[in-house]
Design an enzyme around this catalytic site. Structure first.
Site, PDB file in Angstrom:
ATOM      1  N   GLY A  50       0.762  -1.241   0.000  1.00  0.00           N
ATOM      2  CA  GLY A  50       0.000   0.000   0.000  1.00  0.00           C
ATOM      3  C   GLY A  50       0.789   1.285   0.000  1.00  0.00           C
ATOM      4  CD  GLU A 104       1.095   0.823   7.163  1.00  0.00           C
ATOM      5  OE1 GLU A 104       0.818   0.982   5.958  1.00  0.00           O
ATOM      6  OE2 GLU A 104       0.780  -0.185   7.771  1.00  0.00           O
ATOM      7  CG  ASP A 105      -1.399   2.136   2.922  1.00  0.00           C
ATOM      8  OD1 ASP A 105      -1.298   1.823   4.125  1.00  0.00           O
ATOM      9  OD2 ASP A 105      -1.904   1.368   2.077  1.00  0.00           O
ATOM     10  CG  ASP A 108      -7.609   1.046   9.382  1.00  0.00           C
ATOM     11  OD1 ASP A 108      -6.918   0.246  10.036  1.00  0.00           O
ATOM     12  OD2 ASP A 108      -7.942   0.826   8.219  1.00  0.00           O
ATOM     13  CG  PHE A 158     -12.973   0.244   1.835  1.00  0.00           C
ATOM     14  CD1 PHE A 158     -12.110  -0.435   2.670  1.00  0.00           C
ATOM     15  CD2 PHE A 158     -12.879   0.037   0.467  1.00  0.00           C
ATOM     16  CE1 PHE A 158     -11.160  -1.313   2.153  1.00  0.00           C
ATOM     17  CE2 PHE A 158     -11.936  -0.846  -0.057  1.00  0.00           C
ATOM     18  CZ  PHE A 158     -11.083  -1.517   0.795  1.00  0.00           C
ATOM     19  NE  ARG A 171      -1.945  -3.117  -3.763  1.00  0.00           N
ATOM     20  CZ  ARG A 171      -2.067  -3.104  -2.443  1.00  0.00           C
ATOM     21  NH1 ARG A 171      -1.941  -1.967  -1.789  1.00  0.00           N
ATOM     22  NH2 ARG A 171      -2.305  -4.205  -1.766  1.00  0.00           N
TER      23      ARG A 171
END
Length: 184
Positions: A50, A104-105, A108, A158, A171
């Site tokens: 990600g 990190e992308d 959550d 999402f 992606r």
């Protein structure tokens, strides 16, 4: 930006690339301020798959010497977090005795970040671990691990695009899209 369909779900435009780029500029500026003039060579840890696009864009903006290694963990199945983090691919290089910036992308639940910080410090021997994320969902992040660099905060929806996926699709889009509740 038009809607996109990935498998059985439709996504609508959410964050255009220009806004993403602006936030990456801000994150890079904060990291550069913290590492400017450093005599060691910090390691950037790209969390696959990600954060590939975010890491690439971020590294173009860093003005200090750094190395790049990757690691792959997984906690998602489809659109839901499984709550269990598993290491899919080990580190591609050593961080022993080094300062690390984990990239990190999205954060959550924070389960992956907690495991990453533990892995870097305990298993891989990093001397310092900083956490950098492009996106943060603050309403679901309840962990105690400090996030040192956050690009932007978003609601708990999402999303796909700019490295983020739905079952490995989406992606490649440079903009970020959100699940279209009307077009399930």
């Amino acid at each position: 930006m038009d809607k996109i369909t990935l498998k059985d779900k439709t996504f609508k435009p959410y964050i255009p690339y220009a806004a993403i780029s602006e936030h990456i500029d801000g994150v890079a500026g904060r990291i550069n301020a913290d590492f400017r003039g450093c005599t060691d060579i910090p390691v950037i840890v790209c969390v696959l798959n990600g954060s590939i696009m975010f890491t690439a864009e971020l590294m173009k903006r860093l003005d200090f010497n750094c190395e790049l290694v990757s690691v792959k963990l997984s906690s998602y199945s489809g659109t839901e977090s499984t709550g269990k983090v598993r290491q899919v691919m080990g580190m591609t290089g050593s961080v022993k005795g080094r300062r690390v910036i984990v990239v990190e992308d999205i954060v959550d639940t924070g389960n992956t970040i907690v495991e990453l910080k533990r892995l870097m410090a305990e298993d891989y021997g990093a001397t310092e671990v900083r956490i950098c994320t492009m996106l943060l969902k603050p309403e679901v992040y309840t962990k105690d691990v400090k996030l040192d660099y956050v690009g932007m905060e978003i609601p708990n929806r999402f999303i796909v695009g700019f490295g983020l996926d739905y079952d490995e699709l989406g992606r490649n889009f440079r903009d970020i899209y959100v699940l279209d509740d009307d077009g399930r």
